[in-house]
Enzyme design. Structure first.
Site, PDB file in Angstrom:
ATOM      1  N   HIS A  94      47.725  34.154  -3.168  1.00  0.00           N
ATOM      2  CA  HIS A  94      46.609  35.101  -3.111  1.00  0.00           C
ATOM      3  C   HIS A  94      45.703  35.069  -4.348  1.00  0.00           C
ATOM      4  O   HIS A  94      44.485  35.048  -4.237  1.00  0.00           O
ATOM      5  CB  HIS A  94      47.143  36.527  -2.954  1.00  0.00           C
ATOM      6  CG  HIS A  94      48.079  36.689  -1.784  1.00  0.00           C
ATOM      7  ND1 HIS A  94      47.848  36.106  -0.574  1.00  0.00           N
ATOM      8  CD2 HIS A  94      49.225  37.404  -1.639  1.00  0.00           C
ATOM      9  CE1 HIS A  94      48.816  36.433   0.260  1.00  0.00           C
ATOM     10  NE2 HIS A  94      49.667  37.221  -0.361  1.00  0.00           N
ATOM     11  N   LYS A 132      49.215  50.849  -7.587  1.00  0.00           N
ATOM     12  CA  LYS A 132      48.898  49.866  -6.543  1.00  0.00           C
ATOM     13  C   LYS A 132      47.430  49.516  -6.770  1.00  0.00           C
ATOM     14  O   LYS A 132      46.545  50.375  -6.635  1.00  0.00           O
ATOM     15  CB  LYS A 132      49.114  50.494  -5.165  1.00  0.00           C
ATOM     16  CG  LYS A 132      48.534  49.693  -3.999  1.00  0.00           C
ATOM     17  CD  LYS A 132      49.410  48.522  -3.600  1.00  0.00           C
ATOM     18  CE  LYS A 132      48.739  47.681  -2.517  1.00  0.00           C
ATOM     19  NZ  LYS A 132      49.292  46.341  -2.377  1.00  0.00           N
ATOM     20  N   HIS A 135      46.091  36.429   3.732  1.00  0.00           N
ATOM     21  CA  HIS A 135      45.433  37.666   4.174  1.00  0.00           C
ATOM     22  C   HIS A 135      44.498  38.234   3.099  1.00  0.00           C
ATOM     23  O   HIS A 135      43.618  39.022   3.398  1.00  0.00           O
ATOM     24  CB  HIS A 135      46.447  38.700   4.683  1.00  0.00           C
ATOM     25  CG  HIS A 135      47.209  39.425   3.612  1.00  0.00           C
ATOM     26  ND1 HIS A 135      48.304  38.898   2.993  1.00  0.00           N
ATOM     27  CD2 HIS A 135      47.040  40.650   3.061  1.00  0.00           C
ATOM     28  CE1 HIS A 135      48.771  39.750   2.109  1.00  0.00           C
ATOM     29  NE2 HIS A 135      48.027  40.840   2.127  1.00  0.00           N
ATOM     30  N   LYS A 142      52.221  32.250   4.984  1.00  0.00           N
ATOM     31  CA  LYS A 142      52.853  31.865   3.737  1.00  0.00           C
ATOM     32  C   LYS A 142      54.320  32.293   3.776  1.00  0.00           C
ATOM     33  O   LYS A 142      54.640  33.145   4.604  1.00  0.00           O
ATOM     34  CB  LYS A 142      52.133  32.478   2.538  1.00  0.00           C
ATOM     35  CG  LYS A 142      52.220  34.009   2.478  1.00  0.00           C
ATOM     36  CD  LYS A 142      51.508  34.527   1.268  1.00  0.00           C
ATOM     37  CE  LYS A 142      52.407  34.622   0.074  1.00  0.00           C
ATOM     38  NZ  LYS A 142      53.303  35.784   0.085  1.00  0.00           N
TER      39      LYS A 142
HETATM   40  C1  BG6 Z   1      52.485  39.423   0.623  1.00  0.00           C
HETATM   41  C2  BG6 Z   1      53.652  39.289  -0.302  1.00  0.00           C
HETATM   42  O1  BG6 Z   1      51.896  38.175   0.850  1.00  0.00           O
HETATM   43  O2  BG6 Z   1      51.521  40.300   0.031  1.00  0.00           O
HETATM   44  C3  BG6 Z   1      54.271  40.639  -0.596  1.00  0.00           C
HETATM   45  O3  BG6 Z   1      54.638  38.443   0.295  1.00  0.00           O
HETATM   46  C4  BG6 Z   1      53.233  41.603  -1.102  1.00  0.00           C
HETATM   47  O4  BG6 Z   1      55.329  40.529  -1.532  1.00  0.00           O
HETATM   48  C5  BG6 Z   1      52.009  41.615  -0.190  1.00  0.00           C
HETATM   49  O5  BG6 Z   1      53.822  42.891  -1.115  1.00  0.00           O
HETATM   50  C6  BG6 Z   1      50.901  42.416  -0.829  1.00  0.00           C
HETATM   51  O6  BG6 Z   1      49.828  42.518   0.069  1.00  0.00           O
HETATM   52  P1  BG6 Z   1      48.754  43.678  -0.088  1.00  0.00           P
HETATM   53  O7  BG6 Z   1      47.740  43.377   0.962  1.00  0.00           O
HETATM   54  O8  BG6 Z   1      49.476  44.970   0.121  1.00  0.00           O
HETATM   55  O9  BG6 Z   1      48.224  43.579  -1.489  1.00  0.00           O
END
Ligand code: BG6
Length: 530
Positions: free
Chosen positions: A274, A377, A209, A179
């Site tokens: 996502h 987070k 992912h 992406k």
């Molecule tokens: C990415 C985004 O696809 O996912 C980022 O471009 C983001 O901005 C990241 O920080 C978050 O991934 P995860 O797995 O840490 O939630």
């Protein structure tokens, strides 16, 4: 009763054959932090097919050894159970080709190098071509030129497989596309067309992912391997559903090249990709057969039932924000981050309300939100159930669950911890009737053990196997742009973008989005985030 097995989905290869993984964008962050550490882990677990090679491509002049040396520190930092001797051994399978991938004349040489490497490893198929897995980890404006050049250089020989008498002897070529997959519907359609001119749809792996995260995959298992959830999973019992992906970090150095360039912003970066995928796994119908074709069909059926926001409704169904300056710190506000043009009003927080007009979900709101510099987070799905039909205990002076704000709630924790909890009410021990809420808690790591695996590894392995179950079909990507586009293009939403405090749960407008209908976000306290 025995069940008739349906025919396998087209072209799903069940076994993993060795291939050359060609990574465009070899000197980039993703290659260092995710791709090579994940490949090293696959090798360490003994699941990477023997003879698989990696060829990094980027503009910097480097030898194979220099590339390996550059990779070593990040592999040590980002992979579980790093062992120097094991890495040394694995790194011999990593090679490098300096080239400007935007230049079509770089490709004959690249093609030759891939052939030479495969031949040296004894990995040429009997038709004389190698299996190749291309990985696009470059700036999105290079996607189409790279794909066209791959086609022009005749590197995709797979079509011939269908004419071959012995398909197993023919090589495959597949491509993983990172992406952002387009910046809007039109650009996504154009990219899909460009890919389709060179690769068959079943050879295109649009990666997300989030679909590789254990707990996202587990949503399907929770729903379809247990008998107790599915009867409740519908408009008769569910009040509303929330999907949240909150991060505590800011945009950092990604503003100029990506986040503020017109390709980023929380809605494009997280919600369109996502969060809508997570939502799809939560809300799709059970596939007839649990395979790539079945899952994609159901996700698409769901998206095609989405009520697309229109006209004056649009601003009422979304809230945008951008983080302000740190309090008591020198952390800049988003608008003052390096490379940001404040007049673009790029959002670092987005929340939207979506509905699906189908038999299962009509009238149930889905709220999606994502933001940078938030209170925690946290990635989670929250399913709030409707109240009991009557309050049996009112004569004893107990308010209803709705009035007490304690509706049954199933929380699926995707990250940082992996688990599921169900809020239920119970009688507080002692005289009289006092009711309070408590949680039934399942911690995945404690219950099932196993090491935490970075999502990229298993996804790459799936692509090597030809398994598209955790990847996105072109129609899914286009459908999710269709859902998001009214919000992205709404000048009213962008004009009313609010500043929120770093470390908060976003702007007041996001709270209003739910409060208007008597609902509220699930904002766990710090001590509740596992
Ligand atoms: C990415 C985004 O696809 O996912 C980022 O471009 C983001 O901005 C990241 O920080 C978050 O991934 P995860 O797995 O840490 O939630």
């Amino acid at each position: 009763m025995p069940r008739l097995e349906s025919p396998a989905a087209p072209t799903q290869q069940s076994s993993a054959e060795p291939c050359v993984i060609v990574i465009f964008g070899a000197s980039g962050d993703l290659t260092h932090r995710k791709l090579i550490p994940s490949l090293y882990n696959l090798e360490r677990q003994g699941v990477l097919p023997k003879g698989t090679l990696v060829l990094g491509v980027s503009r910097t002049e480097m030898t194979d050894d220099q590339f390996r040396e550059k990779l070593a520190p990040s592999v040590e930092k980002f992979s579980a159970n790093f062992e120097t001797s094991r890495w040394r051994q694995f790194s011999q399978r990593i090679h490098y080709y300096p080239a400007d991938a935007a230049q079509v004349d770089a490709y004959p040489g690249l093609n030759q190098r891939i052939h030479d490497l495969a031949q040296g490893a004894g990995a040429l198929k009997s038709g004389g071509s190698p299996n190749i897995l291309f990985y696009l980890s470059v700036s999105p404006d290079l996607y189409e030129p790279i794909v066209e050049s791959i086609g022009a250089a005749g590197m995709v020989t797979e079509g011939r497989r269908w004419c071959s008498l012995d398909p197993a002897s023919s090589a495959w070529q597949r491509i993983i596309v990172e992406k952002p997959f387009g910046v809007d519907l039109a650009s996504a359609v154009s990219l899909n067309r460009a890919l389709g001119r060179v690769f068959e749809e079943e050879s295109i792996f649009r990666i997300d992912h989030y679909l590789g995260k254990e707990l996202v995959q587990n949503i399907s298992v929770l729903r379809f391997a247990n008998s107790i959830f599915e009867p409740l999973w519908n408009r008769n019992h569910v009040d509303h559903i929330q999907v949240t992906a909150a991060e505590t970090v800011g945009v950092g150095s990604r503003a100029a090249n990506y986040y503020d360039s017109g390709a980023g912003g929380a809605l494009r970066d997280m919600v369109q990709s996502h969060l809508l995928q997570v939502l799809a796994v939560v809300a799709m119908e059970p596939p007839g057969v649990f395979d790539a074709a079945g899952i994609m069909r159901e996700k698409l059926r769901l998206f095609s039932a989405a009520v697309i926001a229109q006209g004056t409704d649009v601003p009422r169904l979304a809230a945008f924000g951008r983080y302000g300056p740190g309090e008591g710190s020198s952390d800049p506000a988003y608008a003052s981050e390096k490379g940001v043009d404040p007049s673009r009003r790029t959002e670092t927080f987005a929340a939207i309300r979506v509905e699906f007009d189908n038999w299962r979900w009509a009238g149930v709101p889905f709220f999606l939100r994502s933001g940078k510099k938030m209170a925690a987070k946290l990635t989670e799905v929250v399913i709030t159930f409707k109240p009991a039909p009557t309050n049996m205990f009112r004569k004893l002076g107990v308010a209803s669950a709705a009035d007490r704000g304690s509706l049954n709630r199933l929380v699926i924790n995707i990250a940082p911890s992996e688990g599921i909890s169900l809020r239920v009410d119970g009688k507080v021990p002692g005289g009289g009737l006092k009711i309070a809420s408590a949680k039934l808690d399942l911690d995945y790591a404690k219950a099932f053990g196993g090491e935490h695996i970075e999502a990229y590894g298993p996804l790459i392995l799936d692509a090597i196997k030809g398994d598209l179950s955790l990847y996105k079909h072109r129609d899914e990507v286009e459908a999710s742009w269709r859902i998001c586009e009214p919000f992205i293009t709404s000048e009213a939403i962008r004009a009313s973008i609010e500043t929120y405090k770093p470390g908060s749960w976003g702007p007041p407008a996001a709270d209003l989005l739910l409060a208007r209908e008597g609902r509220e976000w699930h904002n766990p306290r710090h001590d509740e985030v596992r």
